[in-house]
Design a protein around this motif. Structure first.
Motif, PDB file in Angstrom:
ATOM      1  N   ALA A  84      31.298  41.246  31.059  1.00 19.10           N
ATOM      2  CA  ALA A  84      32.443  42.018  31.521  1.00 19.10           C
ATOM      3  C   ALA A  84      33.569  41.820  30.529  1.00 19.10           C
ATOM      4  CB  ALA A  84      32.868  41.542  32.900  1.00 19.10           C
TER       5      ALA A  84
ATOM      6  N   LEU B 297      24.396  43.294  38.101  1.00 18.95           N
ATOM      7  CA  LEU B 297      24.424  41.851  37.832  1.00 18.95           C
ATOM      8  C   LEU B 297      25.748  41.462  37.202  1.00 18.95           C
ATOM      9  CD1 LEU B 297      20.816  41.342  36.455  1.00 18.95           C
ATOM     10  CD2 LEU B 297      21.696  40.717  38.718  1.00 18.95           C
TER      11      LEU B 297
ATOM     12  N   ARG C  34      23.362  37.765  34.746  1.00 17.74           N
ATOM     13  CA  ARG C  34      22.807  38.569  33.652  1.00 17.74           C
ATOM     14  C   ARG C  34      21.844  37.768  32.815  1.00 17.74           C
ATOM     15  NH1 ARG C  34      27.954  42.248  32.113  1.00 17.74           N
ATOM     16  NH2 ARG C  34      28.500  42.550  34.282  1.00 17.74           N
TER      17      ARG C  34
ATOM     18  N   ASP D 192      31.439  39.538  49.697  1.00 17.29           N
ATOM     19  CA  ASP D 192      32.379  39.888  48.620  1.00 17.29           C
ATOM     20  C   ASP D 192      31.645  40.690  47.550  1.00 17.29           C
ATOM     21  OD1 ASP D 192      34.623  39.827  46.853  1.00 17.29           O
ATOM     22  OD2 ASP D 192      33.775  38.070  45.855  1.00 17.29           O
TER      23      ASP D 192
ATOM     24  N   GLY E 125      32.160  44.627  47.048  1.00 15.61           N
ATOM     25  CA  GLY E 125      32.772  44.875  45.744  1.00 15.61           C
ATOM     26  C   GLY E 125      31.923  45.746  44.833  1.00 15.61           C
ATOM     27  N   HIS E 126      30.662  45.943  45.184  1.00 17.90           N
ATOM     28  CA  HIS E 126      29.830  46.841  44.377  1.00 17.90           C
ATOM     29  C   HIS E 126      30.151  48.311  44.643  1.00 17.90           C
ATOM     30  CE1 HIS E 126      26.293  44.109  42.985  1.00 17.90           C
ATOM     31  NE2 HIS E 126      27.467  43.529  42.836  1.00 17.90           N
TER      32      HIS E 126
ATOM     33  N   LEU F 140      32.095  49.913  41.980  1.00 16.95           N
ATOM     34  CA  LEU F 140      31.213  49.991  40.804  1.00 16.95           C
ATOM     35  C   LEU F 140      30.235  51.147  40.908  1.00 16.95           C
ATOM     36  CD1 LEU F 140      29.797  46.478  39.886  1.00 16.95           C
ATOM     37  CD2 LEU F 140      31.256  47.954  38.492  1.00 16.95           C
TER      38      LEU F 140
ATOM     39  N   SER G  26      36.816  46.938  39.638  1.00 13.36           N
ATOM     40  CA  SER G  26      37.826  46.435  40.578  1.00 13.36           C
ATOM     41  C   SER G  26      37.626  44.940  40.772  1.00 13.36           C
ATOM     42  CB  SER G  26      37.704  47.143  41.934  1.00 13.36           C
ATOM     43  OG  SER G  26      36.530  46.721  42.593  1.00 13.36           O
TER      44      SER G  26
ATOM     45  N   ALA H  26      41.128  41.612  46.103  1.00 12.00           N
ATOM     46  CA  ALA H  26      42.475  41.083  46.348  1.00 12.00           C
ATOM     47  C   ALA H  26      42.514  40.331  47.668  1.00 12.00           C
ATOM     48  CB  ALA H  26      43.498  42.219  46.353  1.00 12.00           C
TER      49      ALA H  26
ATOM     50  N   SER I 293      45.849  52.231  43.897  1.00  8.35           N
ATOM     51  CA  SER I 293      44.732  51.552  43.226  1.00  8.35           C
ATOM     52  C   SER I 293      43.904  50.715  44.200  1.00  8.35           C
ATOM     53  CB  SER I 293      45.277  50.672  42.102  1.00  8.35           C
ATOM     54  OG  SER I 293      46.063  49.629  42.646  1.00  8.35           O
ATOM     55  N   ARG I 294      44.238  50.780  45.493  1.00  8.80           N
ATOM     56  CA  ARG I 294      43.556  49.929  46.485  1.00  8.80           C
ATOM     57  C   ARG I 294      42.402  50.648  47.172  1.00  8.80           C
ATOM     58  NH1 ARG I 294      48.697  49.305  49.596  1.00  8.80           N
ATOM     59  NH2 ARG I 294      49.290  50.842  48.045  1.00  8.80           N
TER      60      ARG I 294
ATOM     61  N   ARG J 260      41.037  47.938  38.331  1.00  9.35           N
ATOM     62  CA  ARG J 260      41.563  47.304  37.121  1.00  9.35           C
ATOM     63  C   ARG J 260      41.230  48.157  35.914  1.00  9.35           C
ATOM     64  NH1 ARG J 260      45.300  45.374  38.575  1.00  9.35           N
ATOM     65  NH2 ARG J 260      45.594  43.887  36.905  1.00  9.35           N
TER      66      ARG J 260
ATOM     67  N   HIS K  95      41.757  44.001  31.853  1.00  6.13           N
ATOM     68  CA  HIS K  95      41.988  42.968  32.883  1.00  6.13           C
ATOM     69  C   HIS K  95      41.581  41.580  32.412  1.00  6.13           C
ATOM     70  CE1 HIS K  95      42.143  41.106  36.878  1.00  6.13           C
ATOM     71  NE2 HIS K  95      40.923  40.644  36.655  1.00  6.13           N
TER      72      HIS K  95
HETATM   73  C1  LIG Z   1      33.875  39.111  39.548  1.00  7.05           C
HETATM   74  C2  LIG Z   1      33.928  40.112  38.467  1.00  7.05           C
HETATM   75  C3  LIG Z   1      34.375  41.461  38.844  1.00  7.05           C
HETATM   76  C4  LIG Z   1      34.252  42.436  37.727  1.00  7.05           C
HETATM   77  C5  LIG Z   1      32.942  42.381  37.067  1.00  7.05           C
HETATM   78  C6  LIG Z   1      32.706  43.478  36.075  1.00  7.05           C
HETATM   79  C7  LIG Z   1      31.290  43.638  35.764  1.00  7.05           C
HETATM   80  C8  LIG Z   1      30.536  44.116  36.950  1.00  7.05           C
HETATM   81  C9  LIG Z   1      29.283  43.469  37.074  1.00  7.05           C
HETATM   82  C10 LIG Z   1      28.700  43.188  38.221  1.00  7.05           C
HETATM   83  C11 LIG Z   1      29.251  43.484  39.559  1.00  7.05           C
HETATM   84  C12 LIG Z   1      30.181  42.442  40.073  1.00  7.05           C
HETATM   85  C13 LIG Z   1      30.741  42.806  41.404  1.00  7.05           C
HETATM   86  C14 LIG Z   1      31.661  41.734  41.858  1.00  7.05           C
HETATM   87  C15 LIG Z   1      32.161  42.014  43.214  1.00  7.05           C
HETATM   88  C16 LIG Z   1      33.052  40.922  43.660  1.00  7.05           C
HETATM   89  C17 LIG Z   1      34.445  41.085  43.136  1.00  7.05           C
HETATM   90  C18 LIG Z   1      35.152  39.776  42.954  1.00  7.05           C
HETATM   91  O1  LIG Z   1      34.843  38.794  43.538  1.00  7.05           O
HETATM   92  S1  LIG Z   1      36.460  39.792  41.841  1.00  7.05           S
HETATM   93  C19 LIG Z   1      36.908  38.076  41.686  1.00  7.05           C
HETATM   94  C20 LIG Z   1      37.879  37.607  42.706  1.00  7.05           C
HETATM   95  N1  LIG Z   1      39.131  38.301  42.589  1.00  7.05           N
HETATM   96  C21 LIG Z   1      39.978  38.071  41.563  1.00  7.05           C
HETATM   97  O2  LIG Z   1      39.729  37.347  40.641  1.00  7.05           O
HETATM   98  C22 LIG Z   1      41.295  38.780  41.614  1.00  7.05           C
HETATM   99  C23 LIG Z   1      42.416  37.844  41.225  1.00  7.05           C
HETATM  100  N2  LIG Z   1      43.675  38.500  41.435  1.00  7.05           N
HETATM  101  C24 LIG Z   1      44.183  39.362  40.524  1.00  7.05           C
HETATM  102  O3  LIG Z   1      43.620  39.586  39.465  1.00  7.05           O
HETATM  103  C25 LIG Z   1      45.463  40.007  40.891  1.00  7.05           C
HETATM  104  O4  LIG Z   1      46.159  39.275  41.873  1.00  7.05           O
HETATM  105  C26 LIG Z   1      45.269  41.466  41.412  1.00  7.05           C
HETATM  106  C27 LIG Z   1      44.551  42.301  40.345  1.00  7.05           C
HETATM  107  C28 LIG Z   1      44.477  41.525  42.727  1.00  7.05           C
HETATM  108  C29 LIG Z   1      46.620  42.070  41.686  1.00  7.05           C
HETATM  109  O5  LIG Z   1      47.352  41.849  40.521  1.00  7.05           O
HETATM  110  P1  LIG Z   1      48.855  42.334  40.416  1.00  7.05           P
HETATM  111  O6  LIG Z   1      49.545  41.985  41.695  1.00  7.05           O
HETATM  112  O7  LIG Z   1      49.422  41.843  39.121  1.00  7.05           O
HETATM  113  O8  LIG Z   1      48.653  43.863  40.245  1.00  7.05           O
HETATM  114  P2  LIG Z   1      49.665  44.987  40.621  1.00  7.05           P
HETATM  115  O9  LIG Z   1      49.529  46.017  39.543  1.00  7.05           O
HETATM  116  O10 LIG Z   1      51.011  44.415  40.927  1.00  7.05           O
HETATM  117  O11 LIG Z   1      49.068  45.505  41.968  1.00  7.05           O
HETATM  118  C30 LIG Z   1      47.998  46.413  41.915  1.00  7.05           C
HETATM  119  C31 LIG Z   1      47.756  46.904  43.311  1.00  7.05           C
HETATM  120  O12 LIG Z   1      47.154  45.851  44.077  1.00  7.05           O
HETATM  121  C32 LIG Z   1      47.884  45.677  45.302  1.00  7.05           C
HETATM  122  N3  LIG Z   1      47.729  44.271  45.677  1.00  7.05           N
HETATM  123  C33 LIG Z   1      47.947  43.220  44.889  1.00  7.05           C
HETATM  124  N4  LIG Z   1      47.641  42.094  45.534  1.00  7.05           N
HETATM  125  C34 LIG Z   1      47.221  42.456  46.756  1.00  7.05           C
HETATM  126  C35 LIG Z   1      46.751  41.744  47.880  1.00  7.05           C
HETATM  127  N5  LIG Z   1      46.669  40.426  47.883  1.00  7.05           N
HETATM  128  N6  LIG Z   1      46.381  42.453  48.955  1.00  7.05           N
HETATM  129  C36 LIG Z   1      46.457  43.793  48.971  1.00  7.05           C
HETATM  130  N7  LIG Z   1      46.874  44.533  47.925  1.00  7.05           N
HETATM  131  C37 LIG Z   1      47.242  43.858  46.847  1.00  7.05           C
HETATM  132  C38 LIG Z   1      49.298  46.114  44.973  1.00  7.05           C
HETATM  133  O13 LIG Z   1      49.978  46.516  46.134  1.00  7.05           O
HETATM  134  C39 LIG Z   1      49.028  47.293  44.052  1.00  7.05           C
HETATM  135  O14 LIG Z   1      48.689  48.415  44.810  1.00  7.05           O
HETATM  136  P3  LIG Z   1      49.037  49.917  44.301  1.00  7.05           P
HETATM  137  O15 LIG Z   1      48.678  50.012  42.829  1.00  7.05           O
HETATM  138  O16 LIG Z   1      50.515  50.101  44.523  1.00  7.05           O
HETATM  139  O17 LIG Z   1      48.181  50.812  45.147  1.00  7.05           O
END
Ligand SMILES: CCCCCCCC/C=C\CCCCCCCC(=O)SCCNC(=O)CCNC(=O)[C@H](O)C(C)(C)COP(=O)(O)OP(=O)(O)OC[C@H]1O[C@@H](n2cnc3c(N)ncnc32)[C@H](O)[C@@H]1OP(=O)(O)O
Length: 172
Positions: free
Chosen positions: A14, A30, A35, A82, A86-87, A90, A96, A99, A127-128, A154, A158
């Motif tokens: 990623a 994955l 992976r 989660d 979260g898929h 995707l 994404s 949050a 973005s939610r 994101r 990111h």
């Molecule tokens: C794990 C990898 C995922 C990607 C993988 C890619 C490859 C894919 C491969 C394979 C599939 C994998 C699938 C995985 C599935 C599981 C996903 C997970 O477990 S992800 C890991 C755990 N989560 C974090 O690590 C987030 C950590 N937190 C953050 O990064 C930030 O706090 C974030 C991005 C959530 C918010 O950051 P800000 O506050 O700087 O962003 P602002 O631009 O101000 O807000 C954006 C929007 O989010 C809302 N927001 C922010 N925090 C919120 C909250 N706590 N609750 C509700 N809304 C929230 C805001 O209201 C805003 O909304 P408005 O754009 O106006 O619509």
């Protein structure tokens, strides 16, 4: 792009050029370390997005995720919900991150038995993504757990921005 060498050759991580994650033959996206091994270590075996908009996942809790006797550790249940919920972004080709996540543990989840997780997008605001889902025991479809959460879209920078943030932390 950053790559690493796994057992099957270079593995795209990623990162800044995210497009599509690698998938298993069962269609399971994955992430991270999975992976390297080519299978989901949480035990998700198949994944598909149906025409009704519901994503359905076939899975089994692996024995090494046991908590109480013959039942899953609650952390596994939360992690796999989660992952599956979260898929959904995707499956719509959107990156994404979670949050918020709320999990209701309705029944102990048996290890080594066929399970299904279903997930749906309730609504999108800005973005939610508001996503709900549940885990059921097969074949009776008894509900074992429910989950709801918010995933935030994101852009491709990111993880690079996170690496910069972490480097700043290290300089303190
Ligand atoms: C794990 C990898 C995922 C990607 C993988 C890619 C490859 C894919 C491969 C394979 C599939 C994998 C699938 C995985 C599935 C599981 C996903 C997970 O477990 S992800 C890991 C755990 N989560 C974090 O690590 C987030 C950590 N937190 C953050 O990064 C930030 O706090 C974030 C991005 C959530 C918010 O950051 P800000 O506050 O700087 O962003 P602002 O631009 O101000 O807000 C954006 C929007 O989010 C809302 N927001 C922010 N925090 C919120 C909250 N706590 N609750 C509700 N809304 C929230 C805001 O209201 C805003 O909304 P408005 O754009 O106006 O619509």
């Amino acid at each position: 792009m950053s790559t690493t060498s796994g057992a099957t050759g270079p593995v795209v991580r990623a990162g800044g050029d995210f497009q599509e994650p690698p998938r298993t033959p069962g269609g399971v996206a994955l992430c991270g370390a999975c992976r390297e091994r080519g299978t989901c270590r949480l035990g998700v075996e198949r994944e598909r997005l149906d025409e009704d908009g519901v994503a359905r996942f076939a899975l089994t809790c692996p024995r090494d995720q046991e908590g109480g006797p013959d039942v899953a550790h609650g952390g596994w249940t939360a992690a796999v919900l989660d992952d599956c919920l979260g898929h959904l972004p995707l499956l719509h080709r959107v990156l994404s991150v979670t949050a918020e996540l709320t999990v209701s543990f309705v029944k102990p989840v048996p290890v080594g038995r066929p399970l299904e997780v279903s997930a749906r997008v309730e609504r999108r605001e800005g973005s939610r993504w508001y996503i709900t889902g549940e885990m059921v025991l097969l074949p009776t479809r008894a509900v074992l757990a429910r989950a709801s959460g918010i995933w935030v879209t994101r852009d491709q920078g990111h993880f690079a921005r996170h690496a910069d943030w972490l480097a700043e932390q290290d300089e303190r």
